[in-house]
Design an enzyme around this catalytic site. Structure first.
Site, PDB file in Angstrom:
ATOM      1  N   ASP A 185     -50.394 -69.137  10.028  1.00 20.80           N
ATOM      2  CA  ASP A 185     -50.415 -70.278  10.947  1.00 20.80           C
ATOM      3  C   ASP A 185     -51.658 -71.138  10.719  1.00 20.80           C
ATOM      4  O   ASP A 185     -52.707 -70.625  10.328  1.00 20.80           O
ATOM      5  CB  ASP A 185     -50.389 -69.741  12.390  1.00 20.80           C
ATOM      6  CG  ASP A 185     -50.022 -70.815  13.387  1.00 20.80           C
ATOM      7  OD1 ASP A 185     -49.591 -71.912  12.968  1.00 20.80           O
ATOM      8  OD2 ASP A 185     -50.157 -70.570  14.601  1.00 20.80           O
ATOM      9  N   HIS A 211     -49.568 -77.211   3.988  1.00 21.60           N
ATOM     10  CA  HIS A 211     -48.578 -76.250   3.458  1.00 21.60           C
ATOM     11  C   HIS A 211     -48.831 -76.016   1.965  1.00 21.60           C
ATOM     12  O   HIS A 211     -48.774 -74.879   1.501  1.00 21.60           O
ATOM     13  CB  HIS A 211     -47.151 -76.751   3.675  1.00 21.60           C
ATOM     14  CG  HIS A 211     -46.792 -76.915   5.130  1.00 21.60           C
ATOM     15  ND1 HIS A 211     -47.116 -75.977   6.084  1.00 21.60           N
ATOM     16  CD2 HIS A 211     -46.123 -77.903   5.801  1.00 21.60           C
ATOM     17  CE1 HIS A 211     -46.684 -76.380   7.267  1.00 21.60           C
ATOM     18  NE2 HIS A 211     -46.082 -77.543   7.129  1.00 21.60           N
ATOM     19  N   LEU A 271     -45.652 -53.049  -4.841  1.00 23.46           N
ATOM     20  CA  LEU A 271     -45.569 -53.731  -3.542  1.00 23.46           C
ATOM     21  C   LEU A 271     -44.174 -54.305  -3.261  1.00 23.46           C
ATOM     22  O   LEU A 271     -43.577 -54.942  -4.133  1.00 23.46           O
ATOM     23  CB  LEU A 271     -46.585 -54.885  -3.546  1.00 23.46           C
ATOM     24  CG  LEU A 271     -46.549 -55.827  -2.343  1.00 23.46           C
ATOM     25  CD1 LEU A 271     -47.150 -55.164  -1.117  1.00 23.46           C
ATOM     26  CD2 LEU A 271     -47.297 -57.134  -2.653  1.00 23.46           C
TER      27      LEU A 271
HETATM   28  C1  FPP Z   1     -47.449 -72.592   9.947  1.00 17.92           C
HETATM   29  O1  FPP Z   1     -48.460 -73.568  10.043  1.00 17.92           O
HETATM   30  C2  FPP Z   1     -46.906 -72.552   8.581  1.00 17.92           C
HETATM   31  C3  FPP Z   1     -45.584 -72.740   8.250  1.00 17.92           C
HETATM   32  C4  FPP Z   1     -44.544 -72.988   9.252  1.00 17.92           C
HETATM   33  C5  FPP Z   1     -45.123 -72.776   6.840  1.00 17.92           C
HETATM   34  C6  FPP Z   1     -45.718 -71.743   5.961  1.00 17.92           C
HETATM   35  C7  FPP Z   1     -45.399 -72.090   4.551  1.00 17.92           C
HETATM   36  C8  FPP Z   1     -46.218 -71.921   3.498  1.00 17.92           C
HETATM   37  C9  FPP Z   1     -47.531 -71.279   3.572  1.00 17.92           C
HETATM   38  C10 FPP Z   1     -45.813 -72.429   2.139  1.00 17.92           C
HETATM   39  C11 FPP Z   1     -44.660 -71.772   1.470  1.00 17.92           C
HETATM   40  C12 FPP Z   1     -44.559 -70.289   1.615  1.00 17.92           C
HETATM   41  C13 FPP Z   1     -44.469 -69.396   0.590  1.00 17.92           C
HETATM   42  C14 FPP Z   1     -44.196 -67.963   0.909  1.00 17.92           C
HETATM   43  C15 FPP Z   1     -44.632 -69.755  -0.809  1.00 17.92           C
HETATM   44  P1  FPP Z   1     -48.235 -74.826  11.006  1.00 17.92           P
HETATM   45  O2  FPP Z   1     -47.626 -75.901  10.228  1.00 17.92           O
HETATM   46  O3  FPP Z   1     -47.469 -74.389  12.215  1.00 17.92           O
HETATM   47  O4  FPP Z   1     -49.726 -75.157  11.390  1.00 17.92           O
HETATM   48  P2  FPP Z   1     -50.242 -75.822  12.760  1.00 17.92           P
HETATM   49  O5  FPP Z   1     -49.988 -74.811  13.843  1.00 17.92           O
HETATM   50  O6  FPP Z   1     -51.695 -76.034  12.497  1.00 17.92           O
HETATM   51  O7  FPP Z   1     -49.469 -77.087  12.957  1.00 17.92           O
END
Ligand code: FPP
Length: 267
Positions: free
Chosen positions: A28, A45, A139
Protein backbone atom coordinates in the site's frame (compact mmCIF):
# COMPACT_ATOMS: atom_id res chain seq x y z
CA UNK A 1 23.18 4.96 12.41
CA UNK A 2 20.85 2.03 11.73
CA UNK A 3 22.51 -1.34 11.48
CA UNK A 4 21.78 -3.02 8.14
CA UNK A 5 19.96 -6.30 8.44
CA UNK A 6 20.12 -9.05 5.88
CA UNK A 7 19.39 -12.75 5.82
CA UNK A 8 23.04 -13.87 6.04
CA UNK A 9 23.80 -11.65 9.03
CA UNK A 10 20.62 -12.85 10.72
CA UNK A 11 21.55 -16.49 10.24
CA UNK A 12 24.97 -15.88 11.78
CA UNK A 13 23.69 -13.89 14.74
CA UNK A 14 20.31 -15.36 15.64
CA UNK A 15 20.23 -18.85 14.21
CA UNK A 16 17.48 -20.11 16.54
CA UNK A 17 14.70 -17.60 15.83
CA UNK A 18 11.89 -18.97 13.68
CA UNK A 19 11.12 -17.94 10.13
CA UNK A 20 7.58 -17.50 8.82
CA UNK A 21 6.50 -20.30 6.49
CA UNK A 22 4.23 -17.96 4.59
CA UNK A 23 4.35 -14.16 4.38
CA UNK A 24 1.47 -12.12 2.97
CA UNK A 25 2.01 -8.50 1.94
CA UNK A 26 -0.54 -5.74 1.47
CA UNK A 27 1.43 -3.43 -0.79
CA UNK A 28 0.00 0.00 0.00
CA UNK A 29 1.03 3.59 -0.52
CA UNK A 30 1.95 3.79 -4.21
CA UNK A 31 -0.41 6.72 -4.84
CA UNK A 32 0.85 8.71 -1.83
CA UNK A 33 4.46 8.02 -2.81
CA UNK A 34 3.80 9.53 -6.24
CA UNK A 35 1.82 12.46 -4.81
CA UNK A 36 4.74 13.40 -2.54
CA UNK A 37 6.77 13.78 -5.74
CA UNK A 38 4.03 15.66 -7.62
CA UNK A 39 3.72 12.80 -10.05
CA UNK A 40 0.61 10.89 -11.22
CA UNK A 41 -0.47 7.86 -9.15
CA UNK A 42 0.68 5.43 -11.82
CA UNK A 43 4.27 6.61 -11.26
CA UNK A 44 3.95 5.09 -7.79
CA UNK A 45 2.70 1.77 -9.20
CA UNK A 46 5.61 1.68 -11.67
CA UNK A 47 8.10 2.17 -8.84
CA UNK A 48 6.19 -0.38 -6.77
CA UNK A 49 7.32 -3.08 -9.19
CA UNK A 50 10.95 -2.61 -8.03
CA UNK A 51 9.84 -3.27 -4.46
CA UNK A 52 8.07 -6.43 -5.69
CA UNK A 53 11.36 -7.62 -7.23
CA UNK A 54 13.22 -6.95 -4.01
CA UNK A 55 10.84 -8.83 -1.71
CA UNK A 56 10.66 -11.82 -4.06
CA UNK A 57 14.46 -12.03 -4.17
CA UNK A 58 14.77 -11.49 -0.45
CA UNK A 59 12.16 -14.17 0.38
CA UNK A 60 14.20 -16.68 -1.60
CA UNK A 61 17.40 -15.63 0.19
CA UNK A 62 15.75 -16.00 3.58
CA UNK A 63 14.47 -19.44 2.62
CA UNK A 64 10.84 -18.46 3.21
CA UNK A 65 8.64 -21.13 1.60
CA UNK A 66 5.70 -18.96 0.50
CA UNK A 67 5.04 -15.30 -0.30
CA UNK A 68 1.64 -13.89 -1.27
CA UNK A 69 1.34 -10.38 -2.70
CA UNK A 70 -1.97 -8.50 -2.72
CA UNK A 71 -1.53 -6.93 -6.14
CA UNK A 72 -5.13 -6.09 -7.09
CA UNK A 73 -8.27 -6.39 -4.95
CA UNK A 74 -11.91 -6.96 -5.86
CA UNK A 75 -12.49 -3.33 -4.94
CA UNK A 76 -9.61 -2.02 -7.09
CA UNK A 77 -11.82 -2.51 -10.19
CA UNK A 78 -13.58 0.68 -9.08
CA UNK A 79 -10.46 2.80 -9.68
CA UNK A 80 -10.23 5.05 -12.75
CA UNK A 81 -10.00 3.00 -15.94
CA UNK A 82 -6.57 4.37 -16.84
CA UNK A 83 -5.11 3.41 -13.50
CA UNK A 84 -6.53 -0.13 -13.74
CA UNK A 85 -5.05 -0.37 -17.24
CA UNK A 86 -1.58 0.68 -16.03
CA UNK A 87 -1.62 -1.80 -13.11
CA UNK A 88 -2.64 -4.59 -15.50
CA UNK A 89 0.09 -3.73 -17.99
CA UNK A 90 2.67 -3.58 -15.18
CA UNK A 91 1.60 -7.05 -14.13
CA UNK A 92 1.86 -8.28 -17.67
CA UNK A 93 5.34 -6.84 -18.20
CA UNK A 94 6.50 -8.05 -14.77
CA UNK A 95 5.57 -11.64 -15.65
CA UNK A 96 7.03 -11.47 -19.15
CA UNK A 97 10.27 -9.79 -18.04
CA UNK A 98 10.79 -11.65 -14.78
CA UNK A 99 9.83 -15.17 -15.79
CA UNK A 100 13.41 -16.20 -16.60
CA UNK A 101 14.76 -14.66 -13.42
CA UNK A 102 12.03 -16.36 -11.36
CA UNK A 103 12.96 -19.63 -13.02
CA UNK A 104 16.67 -19.14 -12.28
CA UNK A 105 15.71 -18.54 -8.66
CA UNK A 106 13.63 -21.76 -8.56
CA UNK A 107 10.39 -19.83 -7.88
CA UNK A 108 6.96 -21.39 -8.46
CA UNK A 109 4.08 -19.09 -9.37
CA UNK A 110 0.46 -19.23 -8.27
CA UNK A 111 -2.39 -16.84 -8.91
CA UNK A 112 -5.47 -16.48 -6.71
CA UNK A 113 -8.67 -14.46 -7.04
CA UNK A 114 -11.50 -14.12 -9.55
CA UNK A 115 -9.31 -14.59 -12.58
CA UNK A 116 -12.29 -14.67 -14.95
CA UNK A 117 -12.48 -10.92 -14.54
CA UNK A 118 -8.97 -10.40 -15.95
CA UNK A 119 -8.49 -9.75 -19.62
CA UNK A 120 -7.92 -12.98 -21.60
CA UNK A 121 -4.43 -11.95 -22.73
CA UNK A 122 -3.20 -11.43 -19.15
CA UNK A 123 -4.92 -14.66 -18.09
CA UNK A 124 -3.04 -16.52 -20.79
CA UNK A 125 0.31 -14.96 -19.84
CA UNK A 126 -0.30 -15.88 -16.22
CA UNK A 127 -1.41 -19.42 -17.03
CA UNK A 128 1.69 -19.97 -19.18
CA UNK A 129 3.99 -18.63 -16.48
CA UNK A 130 2.33 -20.78 -13.79
CA UNK A 131 2.82 -23.83 -15.98
CA UNK A 132 6.41 -22.95 -17.04
CA UNK A 133 7.50 -22.52 -13.42
CA UNK A 134 5.51 -25.43 -12.01
CA UNK A 135 8.40 -27.85 -11.62
CA UNK A 136 10.46 -25.45 -9.49
CA UNK A 137 10.87 -26.35 -5.85
CA UNK A 138 11.78 -23.07 -4.13
CA UNK A 139 9.66 -20.12 -3.06
CA UNK A 140 5.95 -20.29 -3.93
CA UNK A 141 5.07 -16.80 -5.11
CA UNK A 142 1.31 -16.21 -5.12
CA UNK A 143 -0.18 -13.14 -6.76
CA UNK A 144 -3.60 -12.18 -5.43
CA UNK A 145 -5.37 -10.57 -8.40
CA UNK A 146 -8.98 -9.46 -8.49
CA UNK A 147 -8.89 -11.02 -5.04
CA UNK A 148 -11.09 -10.54 -1.99
CA UNK A 149 -11.16 -12.76 1.09
CA UNK A 150 -14.95 -12.66 1.41
CA UNK A 151 -15.60 -13.62 -2.20
CA UNK A 152 -13.01 -16.40 -1.88
CA UNK A 153 -14.88 -17.79 1.15
CA UNK A 154 -18.21 -17.42 -0.68
CA UNK A 155 -16.83 -19.39 -3.65
CA UNK A 156 -15.57 -22.10 -1.29
CA UNK A 157 -18.96 -22.34 0.45
CA UNK A 158 -20.69 -22.65 -2.96
CA UNK A 159 -18.36 -25.49 -3.98
CA UNK A 160 -19.02 -27.32 -0.72
CA UNK A 161 -22.81 -26.78 -1.02
CA UNK A 162 -22.69 -28.15 -4.57
CA UNK A 163 -20.89 -31.29 -3.39
CA UNK A 164 -23.59 -31.77 -0.74
CA UNK A 165 -26.38 -31.18 -3.31
CA UNK A 166 -24.76 -33.77 -5.57
CA UNK A 167 -24.72 -36.25 -2.71
CA UNK A 168 -20.92 -36.42 -2.58
CA UNK A 169 -20.55 -34.89 0.86
CA UNK A 170 -22.49 -34.73 4.12
CA UNK A 171 -22.83 -31.60 6.26
CA UNK A 172 -21.05 -33.59 9.00
CA UNK A 173 -17.93 -33.64 6.83
CA UNK A 174 -17.55 -29.87 7.02
CA UNK A 175 -14.47 -29.07 9.09
CA UNK A 176 -12.02 -26.17 9.20
CA UNK A 177 -9.66 -28.23 7.06
CA UNK A 178 -12.36 -28.94 4.47
CA UNK A 179 -13.06 -25.21 4.16
CA UNK A 180 -9.32 -24.45 3.83
CA UNK A 181 -9.12 -27.10 1.11
CA UNK A 182 -11.77 -25.27 -0.94
CA UNK A 183 -10.07 -21.86 -0.76
CA UNK A 184 -7.86 -20.53 -3.56
CA UNK A 185 -4.85 -21.02 -1.27
CA UNK A 186 -5.52 -24.73 -0.80
CA UNK A 187 -2.28 -26.57 -0.08
CA UNK A 188 -0.39 -23.49 1.12
CA UNK A 189 0.41 -23.08 4.81
CA UNK A 190 -1.60 -20.31 6.49
CA UNK A 191 0.34 -17.03 6.55
CA UNK A 192 2.33 -16.61 9.76
CA UNK A 193 3.10 -13.00 9.00
CA UNK A 194 1.08 -10.30 7.25
CA UNK A 195 2.90 -7.09 6.39
CA UNK A 196 1.09 -3.88 5.44
CA UNK A 197 2.95 -0.81 4.30
CA UNK A 198 1.96 2.90 4.33
CA UNK A 199 0.76 3.22 7.93
CA UNK A 200 -2.74 1.79 7.43
CA UNK A 201 -3.62 -0.87 10.00
CA UNK A 202 -6.30 -3.10 8.52
CA UNK A 203 -6.56 -6.31 6.52
CA UNK A 204 -8.72 -4.90 3.71
CA UNK A 205 -10.23 -8.26 2.78
CA UNK A 206 -6.84 -10.01 2.41
CA UNK A 207 -6.57 -13.72 3.33
CA UNK A 208 -9.32 -13.35 5.96
CA UNK A 209 -9.77 -17.03 6.80
CA UNK A 210 -6.10 -17.90 6.47
CA UNK A 211 -4.72 -15.12 8.68
CA UNK A 212 -6.56 -16.23 11.84
CA UNK A 213 -3.27 -16.64 13.74
CA UNK A 214 -0.99 -14.44 11.65
CA UNK A 215 1.33 -11.92 13.26
CA UNK A 216 0.57 -8.47 11.86
CA UNK A 217 3.39 -6.08 10.98
CA UNK A 218 2.56 -2.51 10.05
CA UNK A 219 5.10 0.00 8.80
CA UNK A 220 4.76 3.63 7.74
CA UNK A 221 7.09 3.01 4.79
CA UNK A 222 5.25 3.51 1.48
CA UNK A 223 5.34 0.48 -0.83
CA UNK A 224 7.83 1.80 -3.46
CA UNK A 225 10.31 2.44 -0.60
CA UNK A 226 9.89 -1.04 0.87
CA UNK A 227 13.43 -2.37 0.38
CA UNK A 228 15.08 -5.69 1.18
CA UNK A 229 16.18 -4.16 4.43
CA UNK A 230 12.62 -3.19 5.38
CA UNK A 231 11.52 -6.72 4.57
CA UNK A 232 14.29 -8.12 6.77
CA UNK A 233 13.10 -5.92 9.65
CA UNK A 234 9.67 -7.53 9.41
CA UNK A 235 11.20 -11.02 9.36
CA UNK A 236 13.34 -10.27 12.42
CA UNK A 237 10.25 -8.83 14.17
CA UNK A 238 8.43 -12.09 13.46
CA UNK A 239 11.30 -14.08 14.96
CA UNK A 240 10.88 -12.23 18.26
CA UNK A 241 7.14 -13.00 18.62
CA UNK A 242 5.92 -15.76 20.88
CA UNK A 243 3.23 -17.61 18.97
CA UNK A 244 0.90 -19.21 21.49
CA UNK A 245 -2.05 -20.32 19.31
CA UNK A 246 -4.38 -19.88 22.31
CA UNK A 247 -2.07 -21.63 24.80
CA UNK A 248 -0.20 -20.06 27.75
CA UNK A 249 3.51 -19.17 27.78
CA UNK A 250 4.10 -21.89 30.43
CA UNK A 251 2.46 -24.54 28.28
CA UNK A 252 4.59 -23.46 25.34
CA UNK A 253 7.88 -23.61 27.20
CA UNK A 254 6.94 -27.03 28.67
CA UNK A 255 6.16 -28.37 25.20
CA UNK A 256 9.42 -26.87 23.88
CA UNK A 257 11.39 -28.57 26.72
CA UNK A 258 9.60 -31.83 26.01
CA UNK A 259 10.46 -31.54 22.33
CA UNK A 260 14.15 -30.93 23.05
CA UNK A 261 14.21 -33.88 25.53
CA UNK A 262 12.61 -36.13 22.92
CA UNK A 263 15.07 -35.07 20.27
CA UNK A 264 17.98 -35.75 22.71
CA UNK A 265 16.63 -39.26 23.35
CA UNK A 266 16.25 -39.86 19.60
CA UNK A 267 19.87 -38.84 19.00
C1 FPP B 1 -1.84 0.11 -3.43
O1 FPP B 1 -1.38 1.44 -3.39
C2 FPP B 1 -1.28 -0.60 -4.59
C3 FPP B 1 -2.02 -1.20 -5.58
C4 FPP B 1 -3.49 -1.23 -5.57
C5 FPP B 1 -1.39 -1.81 -6.77
C6 FPP B 1 -0.17 -2.61 -6.50
C7 FPP B 1 0.50 -2.90 -7.79
C8 FPP B 1 1.83 -2.93 -7.99
C9 FPP B 1 2.83 -2.77 -6.93
C10 FPP B 1 2.38 -3.11 -9.38
C11 FPP B 1 2.15 -4.42 -10.05
C12 FPP B 1 2.26 -5.64 -9.19
C13 FPP B 1 3.07 -6.71 -9.43
C14 FPP B 1 2.94 -7.92 -8.57
C15 FPP B 1 4.08 -6.74 -10.48
P1 FPP B 1 -2.44 2.63 -3.55
O2 FPP B 1 -2.54 2.97 -4.96
O3 FPP B 1 -3.72 2.24 -2.88
O4 FPP B 1 -1.72 3.76 -2.72
P2 FPP B 1 -2.42 4.96 -1.91
O5 FPP B 1 -3.14 4.32 -0.76
O6 FPP B 1 -1.25 5.78 -1.48
O7 FPP B 1 -3.34 5.65 -2.86
Amino acid sequence: MTVPIDSQMYELQVPTLSLPRHVGIIMDGNGRWAKKRNRPRVFGHKNGVDAVRQVVKSSGEWGIPALTLYAFSDENWQRPRDEVGVIMSLLESYILKEKEELNRNNVRLRVIGELDRLNPRIREILTDAVSDLSSNTGLILTLALSYGGRSEITRAVRMIAKRIEDGNLSSKDITNQLISDHLDTSGLPDPDLIIRTSGEQRLSNFLLWQSAYAELYFTDVLWPDFSKEEFSRAIVYFGTRERRFGRTSDQLSKSRNLQSETSTVEC
